[in-house]
Design an enzyme around this catalytic site. Structure first.
Site, mmCIF file in Angstrom:
data_model
loop_
_atom_site.group_PDB
_atom_site.id
_atom_site.type_symbol
_atom_site.label_atom_id
_atom_site.label_comp_id
_atom_site.label_asym_id
_atom_site.label_seq_id
_atom_site.Cartn_x
_atom_site.Cartn_y
_atom_site.Cartn_z
ATOM 1 N N GLU A 1 6.647 -0.806 0.016
ATOM 2 C CA GLU A 1 6.308 -2.106 0.612
ATOM 3 C C GLU A 1 6.307 -3.236 -0.415
ATOM 4 O OE1 GLU A 1 2.481 -1.148 -1.292
ATOM 5 O OE2 GLU A 1 4.065 0.022 -0.332
ATOM 6 N N HIS B 1 5.493 2.737 -3.991
ATOM 7 C CA HIS B 1 5.125 1.636 -3.085
ATOM 8 C C HIS B 1 6.361 0.921 -2.551
ATOM 9 C CE1 HIS B 1 0.690 1.260 -3.336
ATOM 10 N NE2 HIS B 1 0.843 1.868 -4.492
ATOM 11 N N CYS C 1 1.330 6.108 -1.418
ATOM 12 C CA CYS C 1 0.445 6.148 -2.584
ATOM 13 C C CYS C 1 -0.851 6.897 -2.287
ATOM 14 C CB CYS C 1 0.197 4.752 -3.124
ATOM 15 S SG CYS C 1 -0.501 4.765 -4.797
#
Length: 228
Positions: A206, A204, A117
């Protein structure tokens, strides 16, 4: 062999509202990152190491085997010759400087880098590219598809298409020399950049449910071999 040491960047915030101690602690600051980064690194077999911005970049990357640049607020527009507008979020010039130094140190030492990001934006700016100051159509879209370039690392991880989460209001504009576009949104917006030993994504991973996501497996697998 010990697990590879993955340097993980974070952000600095006021402690106010983030602790359960006496009010005097409100005047302090904290360094933090969302736990998903460390969770995915550990699940992929790496040892996550949080790196505060007050550390020496060269000393960190002398010891670390790879670098993870995490998400956060906007990169200072002054770094790419632009002026903040009404949509620019709180800037952290000191974080920008610290992460640019870590990126340079990692590249000098041959350490692989995963940038997420804000990370993809910082990489592009650090290499001489520019950013779109505001992309409302992306800021308001939770999920979208991306097309991945054949032969790229990302295509090797996901195939030629993937569905990703969208949590950004800025994005890559002019791509820096030396970086290859390897993922794009349906409107043509750059969602992935790569160079030798570097993978940068606008989404993202994660925050996605399957742990670890392929990007983290790539990072840990590509980490510079440490001592036995």
């Amino acid at each position: 062999m010990p697990p590879p040491l993955i340097a993980v960047t974070g952000r600095r915030r006021s402690a106010a509202g983030l602790h359960s101690g006496p009010p005097a602690l409100d005047a302090l600051e904290i360094d933090a990152y969302f736990t998903g980064y460390a969770t995915h690194v550990a699940a992929a077999g790496g040892l996550p190491l949080h790196v505060p911005r007050d550390t020496d970049a060269g000393a960190v990357m002398d010891r670390a085997d790879a670098l993870l640049l995490t998400g956060g607020n906007d990169v200072d527009p002054a770094r790419y010759g632009a002026v903040p507008d009404a949509h620019t979020s709180a800037l952290e010039p000191a974080r920008d400087a610290a992460e640019v130094a870590l990126l340079a140190a990692a590249r000098e030492r041959g350490c692989p880098v995963l940038a997420i990001c804000r990370g993809i934006q910082l990489v592009n700016v650090a290499w001489g590219g520019t950013l779109h100051l505001h992309l409302p159509e992306h800021a308001d879209t939770r999920w979208h598809d991306v097309t991945l370039a054949p032969g790229s690392v990302l295509a090797g991880l996901h195939g030629t298409a993937a569905r990703v989460n969208s949590l950004h209001h800025q994005g890559v504009d002019r791509v820096a020399s030396g970086l290859a576009v390897t993922a794009t949104a349906p409107d043509g917006q750059v969602e992935g950049l790569e160079a030798d030993g570097l993978v940068a994504v606008q989404w993202h991973p994660e925050q996605l449910d399957d742990v670890p996501q392929p990007e983290f497996r790539w990072l840990v697998g590509a980490a510079r071999p440490g001592p036995p």
